[in-house]
Design a protein around this motif. Sequence first.
Motif, PDB file in Angstrom:
ATOM      1  N   ALA A 150       0.817  -1.208   0.000  1.00  0.00           N
ATOM      2  CA  ALA A 150       0.000   0.000   0.000  1.00  0.00           C
ATOM      3  C   ALA A 150       0.854   1.262   0.000  1.00  0.00           C
ATOM      4  N   ASP A 151       2.113   1.124   0.398  1.00  0.00           N
ATOM      5  CA  ASP A 151       2.994   2.293   0.430  1.00  0.00           C
ATOM      6  C   ASP A 151       4.056   2.250  -0.675  1.00  0.00           C
ATOM      7  N   SER A 152       3.793   1.480  -1.726  1.00  0.00           N
ATOM      8  CA  SER A 152       4.720   1.418  -2.851  1.00  0.00           C
ATOM      9  C   SER A 152       4.950   2.821  -3.411  1.00  0.00           C
ATOM     10  N   THR A 153       6.168   3.102  -3.830  1.00  0.00           N
ATOM     11  CA  THR A 153       6.486   4.413  -4.397  1.00  0.00           C
ATOM     12  C   THR A 153       5.688   4.676  -5.678  1.00  0.00           C
ATOM     13  N   LEU A 154       5.206   3.626  -6.322  1.00  0.00           N
ATOM     14  CA  LEU A 154       4.419   3.800  -7.543  1.00  0.00           C
ATOM     15  C   LEU A 154       3.109   4.549  -7.281  1.00  0.00           C
ATOM     16  N   TRP A 155       2.572   4.434  -6.069  1.00  0.00           N
ATOM     17  CA  TRP A 155       1.347   5.162  -5.743  1.00  0.00           C
ATOM     18  C   TRP A 155       1.608   6.667  -5.738  1.00  0.00           C
ATOM     19  N   LYS A 156       2.757   7.062  -5.220  1.00  0.00           N
ATOM     20  CA  LYS A 156       3.112   8.489  -5.197  1.00  0.00           C
ATOM     21  C   LYS A 156       3.335   9.002  -6.620  1.00  0.00           C
ATOM     22  N   ILE A 157       4.010   8.203  -7.427  1.00  0.00           N
ATOM     23  CA  ILE A 157       4.237   8.583  -8.820  1.00  0.00           C
ATOM     24  C   ILE A 157       2.897   8.749  -9.545  1.00  0.00           C
ATOM     25  N   LEU A 158       1.979   7.832  -9.263  1.00  0.00           N
ATOM     26  CA  LEU A 158       0.654   7.877  -9.879  1.00  0.00           C
ATOM     27  C   LEU A 158      -0.098   9.131  -9.447  1.00  0.00           C
ATOM     28  N   LYS A 159      -0.027   9.462  -8.166  1.00  0.00           N
ATOM     29  CA  LYS A 159      -0.737  10.640  -7.654  1.00  0.00           C
ATOM     30  C   LYS A 159      -0.120  11.939  -8.179  1.00  0.00           C
ATOM     31  N   ASP A 160       1.190  11.948  -8.348  1.00  0.00           N
ATOM     32  CA  ASP A 160       1.835  13.133  -8.911  1.00  0.00           C
ATOM     33  C   ASP A 160       1.336  13.407 -10.319  1.00  0.00           C
ATOM     34  N   LYS A 161       1.069  12.331 -11.057  1.00  0.00           N
ATOM     35  CA  LYS A 161       0.590  12.461 -12.438  1.00  0.00           C
ATOM     36  C   LYS A 161      -0.906  12.720 -12.490  1.00  0.00           C
ATOM     37  N   HIS A 162      -1.647  12.092 -11.573  1.00  0.00           N
ATOM     38  CA  HIS A 162      -3.106  12.234 -11.520  1.00  0.00           C
ATOM     39  C   HIS A 162      -3.504  12.622 -10.088  1.00  0.00           C
ATOM     40  N   PRO A 163      -3.358  13.899  -9.712  1.00  0.00           N
ATOM     41  CA  PRO A 163      -3.553  14.338  -8.319  1.00  0.00           C
ATOM     42  C   PRO A 163      -4.939  14.106  -7.743  1.00  0.00           C
ATOM     43  N   TRP A 164      -5.952  13.865  -8.594  1.00  0.00           N
ATOM     44  CA  TRP A 164      -7.298  13.612  -8.092  1.00  0.00           C
ATOM     45  C   TRP A 164      -7.448  12.195  -7.519  1.00  0.00           C
ATOM     46  N   LEU A 165      -6.485  11.314  -7.818  1.00  0.00           N
ATOM     47  CA  LEU A 165      -6.562   9.943  -7.309  1.00  0.00           C
ATOM     48  C   LEU A 165      -6.113   9.875  -5.855  1.00  0.00           C
ATOM     49  N   SER A 166      -6.781   9.039  -5.085  1.00  0.00           N
ATOM     50  CA  SER A 166      -6.385   8.806  -3.694  1.00  0.00           C
ATOM     51  C   SER A 166      -5.360   7.691  -3.637  1.00  0.00           C
ATOM     52  N   THR A 167      -4.481   7.752  -2.675  1.00  0.00           N
ATOM     53  CA  THR A 167      -3.559   6.642  -2.436  1.00  0.00           C
ATOM     54  C   THR A 167      -4.241   5.651  -1.506  1.00  0.00           C
ATOM     55  N   PRO A 168      -3.785   4.408  -1.461  1.00  0.00           N
ATOM     56  CA  PRO A 168      -4.406   3.426  -0.565  1.00  0.00           C
ATOM     57  C   PRO A 168      -4.438   3.884   0.895  1.00  0.00           C
ATOM     58  N   CYS A 169      -3.354   4.508   1.345  1.00  0.00           N
ATOM     59  CA  CYS A 169      -3.275   4.921   2.758  1.00  0.00           C
ATOM     60  C   CYS A 169      -4.128   6.147   3.056  1.00  0.00           C
ATOM     61  N   GLU A 170      -4.542   6.875   2.032  1.00  0.00           N
ATOM     62  CA  GLU A 170      -5.499   7.962   2.239  1.00  0.00           C
ATOM     63  C   GLU A 170      -6.905   7.406   2.437  1.00  0.00           C
ATOM     64  N   ILE A 171      -7.134   6.228   1.906  1.00  0.00           N
ATOM     65  CA  ILE A 171      -8.444   5.578   2.047  1.00  0.00           C
ATOM     66  C   ILE A 171      -8.501   4.743   3.322  1.00  0.00           C
ATOM     67  N   LEU A 172      -7.412   4.030   3.602  1.00  0.00           N
ATOM     68  CA  LEU A 172      -7.306   3.196   4.800  1.00  0.00           C
ATOM     69  C   LEU A 172      -5.926   3.460   5.416  1.00  0.00           C
ATOM     70  N   PRO A 173      -5.852   4.340   6.427  1.00  0.00           N
ATOM     71  CA  PRO A 173      -4.558   4.802   6.966  1.00  0.00           C
ATOM     72  C   PRO A 173      -3.562   3.708   7.340  1.00  0.00           C
ATOM     73  N   GLN A 174      -4.051   2.579   7.844  1.00  0.00           N
ATOM     74  CA  GLN A 174      -3.152   1.503   8.258  1.00  0.00           C
ATOM     75  C   GLN A 174      -3.023   0.407   7.189  1.00  0.00           C
ATOM     76  N   ALA A 175      -3.373   0.763   5.969  1.00  0.00           N
ATOM     77  CA  ALA A 175      -3.315  -0.217   4.881  1.00  0.00           C
ATOM     78  C   ALA A 175      -1.901  -0.748   4.681  1.00  0.00           C
ATOM     79  N   LYS A 176      -1.820  -2.037   4.412  1.00  0.00           N
ATOM     80  CA  LYS A 176      -0.532  -2.682   4.131  1.00  0.00           C
ATOM     81  C   LYS A 176      -0.455  -3.205   2.699  1.00  0.00           C
ATOM     82  N   SER A 177      -1.616  -3.599   2.149  1.00  0.00           N
ATOM     83  CA  SER A 177      -1.611  -4.209   0.819  1.00  0.00           C
ATOM     84  C   SER A 177      -2.824  -3.786   0.002  1.00  0.00           C
TER      85      SER A 177
END
Length: 256
Positions: free
Chosen positions: A39-66
């Motif tokens: 859930a904290d893969s660096t690819l999520w940050k890269i994705l959000k930088d490109k598409h800022p309207w998307l939520s990251t997994p940890c923004e949806i579930l703070p303690q998310a692991k996968s």
Amino acid sequence: MSILSLDEVYELINELLNEEICEVNIEFRLPAPVASCKADSTLWKILKDKHPWLSTPCEILPQAKSVIVYALPLSTEAVKSNIVGTEPSFQWLKEYVIGNKVIEKVGIRIAEEFKKLGFRSIVIKPTHDFDRKTLTASWSHRHAGYVCGLGTFGLNNMLITPKGCAVRLGTVITEAVIEESLRPEEEYCLEKKGYSCSECIKRCPTNALSSWANGGKFKCFSRLTEVAAKYQYVLRESASACGKCCVGLPCSLKIP
């Protein structure tokens, strides 16, 4: 913290899918491909930088692991029936509606199984969760599938999975630690691999894919809205689907 193997999750999801499918009498092309990533893969940050309207997994579930993404492959009947003409076939629309229900039910059951193990999970709706003015959503199953290694993107903006791009996708974000999937080592799209194809672009009835960044996506949405209105009474659900750009292709049913 113990790690759940990807094989365990794969078997669980396909077992649940089999049970749900038995109730709907549709020959979806199981087994379903399944992939997972941190859930904290660096690819999520890269994705959000490109598409800022998307939520990251940890923004949806703070303690998310996968994050788990699974693909429900539409039936061969639906794919073949949707090749002819410019109107989507009834079978394709039917499987779109029923497939979404199956995916959501299975997602809820997966979350229940993880809850028994002490892990909270969030199930993302299969569709219809987006801003109709901007056509942006806070979550993209396709992009999540890409991050998890379920497949790569075709020119039609669809995810080409091991069962092709004629699939419906589901996502579960969980506090459970799941073994990560191996990511594809090459592009699955023939055009992106250097071969001449572009069949998906040619098949779009509204030519939306030829100008996606310049209003094409709104042309596509307009068509989907028309289809949904036309079949609302028959299907008793919103079937905002077309699928012409996903059928009759080398990547419709498999990795080409």
